[in-house]
Design an enzyme around this catalytic site. Structure first.
Site, PDB file in Angstrom:
ATOM      1  CG  ASP A   1      35.234  41.495  26.468  1.00  0.00           C
ATOM      2  OD1 ASP A   1      34.369  40.609  26.321  1.00  0.00           O
ATOM      3  OD2 ASP A   1      36.228  41.363  27.216  1.00  0.00           O
TER       4      ASP A   1
ATOM      5  N   GLY B   1      40.953  36.549  34.939  1.00  0.00           N
ATOM      6  CA  GLY B   1      42.153  36.770  35.732  1.00  0.00           C
ATOM      7  C   GLY B   1      43.063  35.563  35.805  1.00  0.00           C
TER       8      GLY B   1
ATOM      9  CB  THR C   1      43.316  35.146  25.232  1.00  0.00           C
ATOM     10  OG1 THR C   1      42.950  33.795  24.936  1.00  0.00           O
ATOM     11  CG2 THR C   1      44.659  35.157  25.943  1.00  0.00           C
TER      12      THR C   1
HETATM   13  P1  13P Z   1      41.172  35.866  30.856  1.00  0.00           P
HETATM   14  O1  13P Z   1      41.217  36.723  32.081  1.00  0.00           O
HETATM   15  O2  13P Z   1      41.185  34.417  31.199  1.00  0.00           O
HETATM   16  O3  13P Z   1      42.206  36.207  29.852  1.00  0.00           O
HETATM   17  O4  13P Z   1      39.735  36.128  30.149  1.00  0.00           O
HETATM   18  C1  13P Z   1      39.519  37.292  29.396  1.00  0.00           C
HETATM   19  C2  13P Z   1      38.094  37.509  29.060  1.00  0.00           C
HETATM   20  O5  13P Z   1      37.234  36.672  29.248  1.00  0.00           O
HETATM   21  C3  13P Z   1      37.757  38.796  28.430  1.00  0.00           C
HETATM   22  O6  13P Z   1      36.395  38.953  28.242  1.00  0.00           O
HETATM   23  O1  G3H Z   2      36.724  40.356  30.786  1.00  0.00           O
HETATM   24  C1  G3H Z   2      37.477  41.237  31.163  1.00  0.00           C
HETATM   25  C2  G3H Z   2      38.676  41.588  30.401  1.00  0.00           C
HETATM   26  O2  G3H Z   2      39.787  40.903  30.899  1.00  0.00           O
HETATM   27  C3  G3H Z   2      38.858  43.084  30.375  1.00  0.00           C
HETATM   28  O3  G3H Z   2      39.341  43.572  31.584  1.00  0.00           O
HETATM   29  O4  G3H Z   2      37.849  45.505  32.205  1.00  0.00           O
HETATM   30  O5  G3H Z   2      40.235  45.345  33.007  1.00  0.00           O
HETATM   31  O6  G3H Z   2      39.730  45.863  30.611  1.00  0.00           O
HETATM   32  P1  G3H Z   2      39.283  45.169  31.882  1.00  0.00           P
HETATM   33 ZN    ZN Z   3      35.143  38.171  29.742  1.00  0.00          ZN
END
Ligand code: 13P
Ligand code: G3H
Ligand code: ZN
Length: 295
Positions: A82, A179, A247
């Site tokens: 991600d 967030g 999510t």
């Molecule tokens: P949320 O913060 O809405 O759960 O989104 C997570 C996200 O987009 C991770 O890439």
């Molecule tokens: O898009 C972001 C995700 O919520 C991951 O968050 O970089 O704190 O692991 P993080």
């Molecule tokens: Zn994201």
């Protein structure tokens, strides 16, 4: 079943006009809860780790836990990077058997985003690895970069971007943010824009920052101003072409509620007692999200 490229899961979603849930995890408790939920619902799932999650757990541990969990629960899943910010991070994930990667160069100028995304596609596709890119900027925190204002994805630019890069799925900026505090007033998602981007690109779209931020959890955590994407709006976004829904925050909030509620009554020191309750809450939340996203 081995880990699959996300593309196969997206094809599954396409046929049913639903989306695949992508859940972020940072530890064993989350991963176990997510996999058990997917098994019980008999649904595929994208297991996502950010660069921060890789730093925290270690890539070998992630691989080991993911491979044994999907085997244990017999689920269909992909392992996804991600928000990979650099070509080096993408190579790192590919070398460690990720079956799906996101190159997020959305904070760079358009041509740089195209150049980097194309480079990733060129290396990933011959290996059967799915590629996600992002165009437009979500408001709020995106891992280590933060955007004060969101820049909505331009549908015509998205069409050009997809043609120029050959990317498999596209994350779009349509009003969501990462967030727990997504909206000041009423939640507003630009559904017309989603429909238009989908019409022009014809590829699966990805909604980041899609958590629902359910009131009962927000209240228990004293986060009264927290606000997320209502289920009904998310359903519409899926109807209009979103095929992967991310999510993270909903799971984090559920986990914290479980841990806090246990620690209020439990005076012992066995971590399985409070982490176990956290895991139960993540499992409940994953089921809830899977129902909205994939059925
Ligand atoms: P949320 O913060 O809405 O759960 O989104 C997570 C996200 O987009 C991770 O890439
Ligand atoms: O898009 C972001 C995700 O919520 C991951 O968050 O970089 O704190 O692991 P993080
Ligand atoms: Zn994201």
């Amino acid at each position: 079943m081995p880990l699959l490229p996300s593309k196969e899961l997206l094809n599954w979603a396409e046929k049913r006009n639903v989306a695949v849930a992508a859940f972020n995890f940072n530890n064993y408790e989350f991963l176990d809860a997510i996999c058990r939920a997917a098994a019980e619902m008999e649904l595929p799932v994208i297991l996502a780790t950010s660069e921060g999650a890789i730093k925290y757990m270690g890539v070998e541990v992630i691989r080991g836990m993911v491979e044994s969990s999907i085997k244990r629960y017999g689920i269909t899943a992909s392992l996804h990077l991600d928000h990979g910010r650099s070509f080096e991070t993408i190579l790192f994930a590919i070398r460690h058997n990720y079956t799906s990667v996101m190159i997020d160069a959305s904070d760079k100028p358009y041509h740089e985003n195209v150049r980097l995304t194309r480079k990733v596609v060129e290396i990933a596709h011959p290996l059967g690895i799915t590629v996600e890119a992002e165009l437009g900027v979500l408001a709020g925190e995106e891992d280590e970069i933060s955007a004060k204002e969101s820049i909505y994805t331009d549908p015509y630019q998205a069409q050009r971007f997809v043609m120029e890069t050959g990317v498999d799925m596209l994350a779009v900026a349509v009003g969501t943010s990462h967030g727990a505090y997504k909206f000041k007033g009423e939640p507003r998602i630009d559904l017309t824009r989603i429909r238009k981007i989908r019409e022009l690109t014809g590829i699966p779209l990805v909604l980041h920052g899609a958590s629902g931020i359910y009131e009962e959890y927000a209240r228990k955590l004293g986060m009264e101003d927290a606000k997320g994407v209502p289920d009904a709006i998310l359903k519409k976004a899926i109807e209009f072409g979103v095929r992967k829904v991310n999510t993270d925050t909903d799971l984090r909030m559920a986990f914290k509620v479980g841990v806090l509620e246990t620690l209020r009554e439990y005076g012992g020191i066995d971590p399985r007692k409070y982490l176990g309750r956290g895991r139960e809450e993540v499992h409940k939340m994953a089921i809830r999200r899977l129902k909205v996203i994939s059925t």
